[in-house]
Design an enzyme around this catalytic site. Structure first.
Site, PDB file in Angstrom:
ATOM      1  N   ASP A  13     -13.638  28.370  78.570  1.00 34.35           N
ATOM      2  CA  ASP A  13     -12.409  28.459  79.370  1.00 34.35           C
ATOM      3  C   ASP A  13     -12.669  29.154  80.706  1.00 34.35           C
ATOM      4  OD1 ASP A  13      -9.779  28.087  79.966  1.00 34.35           O
ATOM      5  OD2 ASP A  13      -9.025  29.715  78.717  1.00 34.35           O
ATOM      6  N   ASN A  61      -5.152  18.454  76.673  1.00 33.81           N
ATOM      7  CA  ASN A  61      -5.688  18.242  78.022  1.00 33.81           C
ATOM      8  C   ASN A  61      -5.353  16.859  78.589  1.00 33.81           C
ATOM      9  OD1 ASN A  61      -8.753  20.185  77.494  1.00 33.81           O
ATOM     10  ND2 ASN A  61      -6.783  20.820  78.327  1.00 33.81           N
TER      11      ASN A  61
HETATM   12  C1  FPP Z   1     -11.438  25.030  80.586  1.00 37.02           C
HETATM   13  O1  FPP Z   1     -11.244  25.461  81.894  1.00 37.02           O
HETATM   14  C2  FPP Z   1     -12.384  23.955  80.579  1.00 37.02           C
HETATM   15  C3  FPP Z   1     -12.080  22.665  80.308  1.00 37.02           C
HETATM   16  C4  FPP Z   1     -10.718  22.195  79.974  1.00 37.02           C
HETATM   17  C5  FPP Z   1     -13.102  21.630  80.364  1.00 37.02           C
HETATM   18  C6  FPP Z   1     -14.455  22.072  79.932  1.00 37.02           C
HETATM   19  C7  FPP Z   1     -15.339  20.954  80.099  1.00 37.02           C
HETATM   20  C8  FPP Z   1     -16.562  21.007  80.628  1.00 37.02           C
HETATM   21  C9  FPP Z   1     -17.252  22.220  81.097  1.00 37.02           C
HETATM   22  C10 FPP Z   1     -17.310  19.746  80.721  1.00 37.02           C
HETATM   23  C11 FPP Z   1     -17.703  19.319  79.347  1.00 37.02           C
HETATM   24  C12 FPP Z   1     -18.910  18.589  79.372  1.00 37.02           C
HETATM   25  C13 FPP Z   1     -19.852  18.577  78.426  1.00 37.02           C
HETATM   26  C14 FPP Z   1     -21.077  17.863  78.687  1.00 37.02           C
HETATM   27  C15 FPP Z   1     -19.704  19.283  77.141  1.00 37.02           C
HETATM   28  P1  FPP Z   1      -9.802  25.335  82.541  1.00 37.02           P
HETATM   29  O2  FPP Z   1      -9.806  24.146  83.421  1.00 37.02           O
HETATM   30  O3  FPP Z   1      -8.768  25.352  81.478  1.00 37.02           O
HETATM   31  O4  FPP Z   1      -9.801  26.654  83.369  1.00 37.02           O
HETATM   32  P2  FPP Z   1      -8.530  27.529  83.770  1.00 37.02           P
HETATM   33  O5  FPP Z   1      -7.904  28.012  82.487  1.00 37.02           O
HETATM   34  O6  FPP Z   1      -9.124  28.629  84.565  1.00 37.02           O
HETATM   35  O7  FPP Z   1      -7.625  26.627  84.571  1.00 37.02           O
END
Ligand code: FPP
Length: 231
Positions: A13, A61
């Site tokens: 996260d 998501n």
């Molecule tokens: C959370 O950060 C992250 C996600 C929803 C996506 C995570 C996905 C990746 C890193 C790519 C996955 C790829 C592979 C190859 C496994 P957020 O966007 O919720 O952050 P925030 O809470 O700060 O807005």
């Protein structure tokens, strides 16, 4: 001291906040998050972890802006194509959990190709939770059970209908970014996992942070409902 966790699950996260802190678009946070995925996958494999599950995209998501959803799917497919040989060379098997049917065709194809190409790899299994939510996973399991007409259920039987069939429950669950919740991740499987929450944002999480989490885990007393004296 506990031995090394066999299975580590991570809620990655904070990509969006990482980008916002630098006045960058959210997607740049996800791009940086992919670098952390690669570093942590290799670190876990080198440390001798057997299973690493990463929460990449939840059922919820899907409600994000369409361009972010598309960008995340594209990043995942790019990662799979670019890193396929590296996974194979390092003995890393690739698997996904979640509702595959909701994913676009090109993502489903890239996943199937990666799973097939890495099927024989036996150093570590990298499990990516994609279009995953524990509640829908449990509902899908119940539907399968009803279809088969089973009348008696035990925890072991129920587990065998989940997406994680054959994978041991996580020993350690890590969440970055300071949020203290599990957000519909592996609700059945984390019944006895040790939790490790830290404030750091996912793109900043590296091998030394993973090692710190493991050291902390090793010192925990896992009683599984017994008394300390019984251990
Ligand atoms: C959370 O950060 C992250 C996600 C929803 C996506 C995570 C996905 C990746 C890193 C790519 C996955 C790829 C592979 C190859 C496994 P957020 O966007 O919720 O952050 P925030 O809470 O700060 O807005």
């Amino acid at each position: 001291m506990n031995p090394l966790p066999k299975h580590i699950a991570i809620i990655m996260d904070g990509n969006g906040r990482w980008a916002q802190n630098l006045n960058l678009p959210r997607i740049d946070g996800h791009k940086k998050g992919i670098d952390a995925v690669e570093e942590i996958t290799m670190a876990a494999r080198d440390l001798g972890v057997c299973y690493l599950t990463l929460y990449a995209f939840s059922d919820e998501n899907w409600d994000r802006p369409a361009e972010e959803v598309v960008a995340l799917m594209d990043l995942l497919v790019k990662f799979l194509k670019l890193k396929k040989q590296k996974l194979i060379n390092n003995g890393i098997r690739f698997q996904t959990i979640g509702d595959n049917d909701r994913l676009p065709k090109y993502v489903q194809e890239a996943i199937a190709e990666e799973e097939e190409a890495t099927r024989q790899c036996d150093k570590m299994t990298l499990i990516v939770a994609l279009s995953y939510g524990a509640r829908t996973e449990i509902c899908r399991a119940v539907e399968k059970i009803i279809k088969q007409g089973l009348k008696e259920i035990s925890p072991e039987i129920f587990s065998s209908f989940l997406d994680t069939y054959g994978i041991p429950d996580p020993d350690l669950l890590i969440r970055t970014s300071g949020e203290l919740r599990v957000s519909n991740f592996l609700l059945w499987q984390i019944a006895y996992s040790e939790f490790y929450f830290l404030d750091m944002l996912w793109p900043d999480f590296g091998k030394s942070d993973l090692m710190k989490a493991i050291e902390d885990y090793k010192k925990r007393e896992r009683r599984f409902g017994k008394t300390g004296e019984q251990l």
